[in-house]
Design an enzyme around this catalytic site. Structure first.
Site, mmCIF file in Angstrom:
data_model
loop_
_atom_site.group_PDB
_atom_site.id
_atom_site.type_symbol
_atom_site.label_atom_id
_atom_site.label_comp_id
_atom_site.label_asym_id
_atom_site.label_seq_id
_atom_site.Cartn_x
_atom_site.Cartn_y
_atom_site.Cartn_z
ATOM 1 N NE ARG A 256 -85.873 -0.631 2.064
ATOM 2 C CZ ARG A 256 -85.439 -0.054 0.958
ATOM 3 N NH1 ARG A 256 -84.660 1.015 1.018
ATOM 4 N NH2 ARG A 256 -85.794 -0.508 -0.225
ATOM 5 C CG HIS A 260 -83.407 -4.248 0.164
ATOM 6 N ND1 HIS A 260 -84.625 -4.691 0.629
ATOM 7 C CD2 HIS A 260 -82.705 -5.355 -0.176
ATOM 8 C CE1 HIS A 260 -84.663 -6.015 0.553
ATOM 9 N NE2 HIS A 260 -83.512 -6.437 0.066
ATOM 10 C CE1 TYR A 269 -85.066 2.286 -3.476
ATOM 11 C CE2 TYR A 269 -83.014 1.475 -4.384
ATOM 12 C CZ TYR A 269 -83.910 1.548 -3.342
ATOM 13 O OH TYR A 269 -83.662 0.875 -2.176
HETATM 14 C C1 LIG Z 1 -88.679 -15.608 -3.778
HETATM 15 C C2 LIG Z 1 -87.698 -14.468 -3.753
HETATM 16 N N1 LIG Z 1 -87.644 -13.613 -4.797
HETATM 17 C C3 LIG Z 1 -86.776 -12.582 -4.808
HETATM 18 C C4 LIG Z 1 -85.928 -12.406 -3.745
HETATM 19 C C5 LIG Z 1 -84.941 -11.233 -3.734
HETATM 20 N N2 LIG Z 1 -85.400 -10.237 -2.745
HETATM 21 C C6 LIG Z 1 -84.808 -10.117 -1.549
HETATM 22 S S1 LIG Z 1 -85.529 -8.934 -0.609
HETATM 23 C C7 LIG Z 1 -86.613 -8.540 -1.832
HETATM 24 C C8 LIG Z 1 -87.648 -7.437 -1.626
HETATM 25 C C9 LIG Z 1 -88.575 -7.716 -0.503
HETATM 26 O O1 LIG Z 1 -89.389 -6.613 -0.276
HETATM 27 P P1 LIG Z 1 -90.493 -6.625 0.834
HETATM 28 O O2 LIG Z 1 -91.270 -7.902 0.808
HETATM 29 O O3 LIG Z 1 -91.293 -5.386 0.694
HETATM 30 O O4 LIG Z 1 -89.669 -6.631 2.203
HETATM 31 P P2 LIG Z 1 -88.596 -5.598 2.749
HETATM 32 O O5 LIG Z 1 -87.245 -6.110 2.301
HETATM 33 O O6 LIG Z 1 -88.900 -4.251 2.197
HETATM 34 O O7 LIG Z 1 -88.717 -5.657 4.229
HETATM 35 C C10 LIG Z 1 -86.413 -9.335 -2.949
HETATM 36 C C11 LIG Z 1 -87.198 -9.221 -4.202
HETATM 37 C C12 LIG Z 1 -85.988 -13.318 -2.673
HETATM 38 N N3 LIG Z 1 -85.219 -13.201 -1.604
HETATM 39 N N4 LIG Z 1 -86.893 -14.327 -2.691
#
Ligand SMILES: Cc1ncc(C[n+]2csc(CCOP(=O)(O)OP(=O)(O)O)c2C)c(N)n1
Length: 392
Positions: A256, A260, A269
């Site tokens: 990306r 985020h 970071y």
């Molecule tokens: C169960 C849960 N834990 C924590 C979060 C907070 N959270 C939102 S996005 C994220 C990171 C997700 O990363 P990834 O799966 O790599 O997807 P990306 O956003 O990079 O597409 C987190 C920890 C959440 N939404 N749901």
């Protein structure tokens, strides 16, 4: 004997289209027109993404999760599925939803806070965007079980991020799907970061694709910035799942470019060199090089595509902004059939807060009332007083 992980990578990365725009390997079956259409979707997606970030900065939409850099993974995979197939997206797969038939306006209504933005578009086989990380893996698996039971031949495509593969739901979904041989594809967009947690801190496994081995299902790691490679592996995965052979796991290596979400600052970071290195592998530039070498594209054509995208997105923004926005009480009312007491209390508190703000704006707040002394704190106090009076 103990099983020892080998020191060699367990999985090789599949790639058709190199960074310089040359190809190696057998091309997927795509006409020139289809390839140009795919490119146009990528341009559209990038244009939307840039516009959406600006809209957020202008305060016209709420938090937004940019996907620039991931266009090849999204367009390439979405292009390989049929409208009768089911899509289970996260918040980052807007292009997949559009290609599947969701109106672009819908993706704007959602961050504008309109309740209708979360609705499923009639006739489009897509679930609402999932915010709970990895929850959709179980939904997709369940839907695939239904597809198998009904014998409707639809494939269920579950999109997830690298971070989601560290969640229990993901493993439960893979296990069940494997045992039951369900028609589901788990498409991981490994964009290297789960907010601020780098890929290497999420899982010690050398690849995410190798997680397929434990569940005895086919898995592949593909260069996620290579649209032709993504399309090819996705087409094969769809064939596999549709013919009743069970689930497939795909890890698309991508990046990306931006934060985020618009609430995040990746410079806190992320190393600038890393970003620069991935920018060199930009999926749109790469595909443009390929199409240009084939005589299908030139800069004027590309500029026209961008202009067309800007015009269509501008229209979608106008329409979305004109559509009635949801009211705050709706947010509380639509979740449960019977609103629980605690939510009722929060709804009343919100109503009091809004009434206070409206009075402030109109300059009619009564002297000495909470609203007259300032928004937020005092109106909350009056709501708390009301709750106390009700004995809650
Ligand atoms: C169960 C849960 N834990 C924590 C979060 C907070 N959270 C939102 S996005 C994220 C990171 C997700 O990363 P990834 O799966 O790599 O997807 P990306 O956003 O990079 O597409 C987190 C920890 C959440 N939404 N749901």
């Amino acid at each position: 004997m103990w099983i020892q992980p080998e020191k060699q990578p367990l999985v090789e990365t599949f790639q058709l289209l190199d960074v310089d725009g040359t190809t190696h390997g057998e091309m997927p079956e795509l006409t020139d027109g289809e390839m140009l259409d795919m490119f146009q979707w990528m341009v559209f997606a990038r244009t939307f993404d840039e516009r959406a970030v600006r809209l957020q900065r202008q305060g016209r939409i709420g938090t937004y999760a940019p996907f620039s850099g991931q266009e090849a993974a999204q367009v390439g995979s979405a292009y390989a599925i049929e409208k009768t197939d089911w899509v289970f997206p996260t918040y980052r797969e807007l292009p997949v939803l559009w290609i599947h038939g969701t109106p672009v306006k819908q993706s704007l209504l959602y961050p504008m806070g309109a309740v209708s933005g979360g609705a499923v578009t009639k006739g489009v086989n897509a679930f609402p965007v999932q915010i709970i990380i990895a929850a959709q893996t179980l939904h997709a698996m369940g839907s695939a079980w239904a597809s198998q039971y009904l014998g409707d031949k639809s494939v269920n495509v579950c999109y997830l991020g690298d971070g989601a593969t560290a969640q229990g739901d993901f493993h439960e979904a893979l296990n069940f799907a494997s045992v039951m041989k369900l028609p589901v594809i788990f498409f991981i967009q490994n964009n290297q970061w789960a907010i601020s947690v780098p890929r290497g801190r999420q899982a010690a496994s050398r690849t995410l694709a190798q997680k397929a081995v434990a569940y005895d299902i086919p898995g592949i790691q593909v260069d996620g910035n290579d649209i032709l490679g993504v399309y090819k592996v996705m087409t094969e995965a769809v064939e596999h799942a549709r013919s009743g052979l069970g689930p497939v796991l795909i890890e698309a290596l991508t990046y990306r470019h931006g934060p985020h979400t618009t609430s995040d600052d990746p410079t806190r970071y992320r190393d600038a060199d890393e970003v620069a290195m991935w920018m060199q592998r930009d999926p749109i530039t790469r595909f443009a090089r390929f199409l240009t070498a084939r005589g299908l594209l030139d800069s004027a054509k590309e500029a026209a595509m961008r202009e067309d995208a800007e015009q269509r997105i501008g229209q979608a923004v106008i329409e979305a902004e004109a559509e009635a926005k949801g009211t705050l009480p709706e947010v509380f009312d639509m979740v449960y059939g019977t609103v629980p007491r605690e939510l009722e209390r929060q709804r009343d508190e919100a109503a009091t807060l809004l009434a206070g703000k409206a009075q402030m704006a109109a300059g009619t707040a009564p002297v000495g009332s909470g609203a007259s002394a300032g928004p937020g704190v005092n109106t909350r106090t009056s709501a708390q007083t009301a709750s106390t009076a009700k004995g809650e």
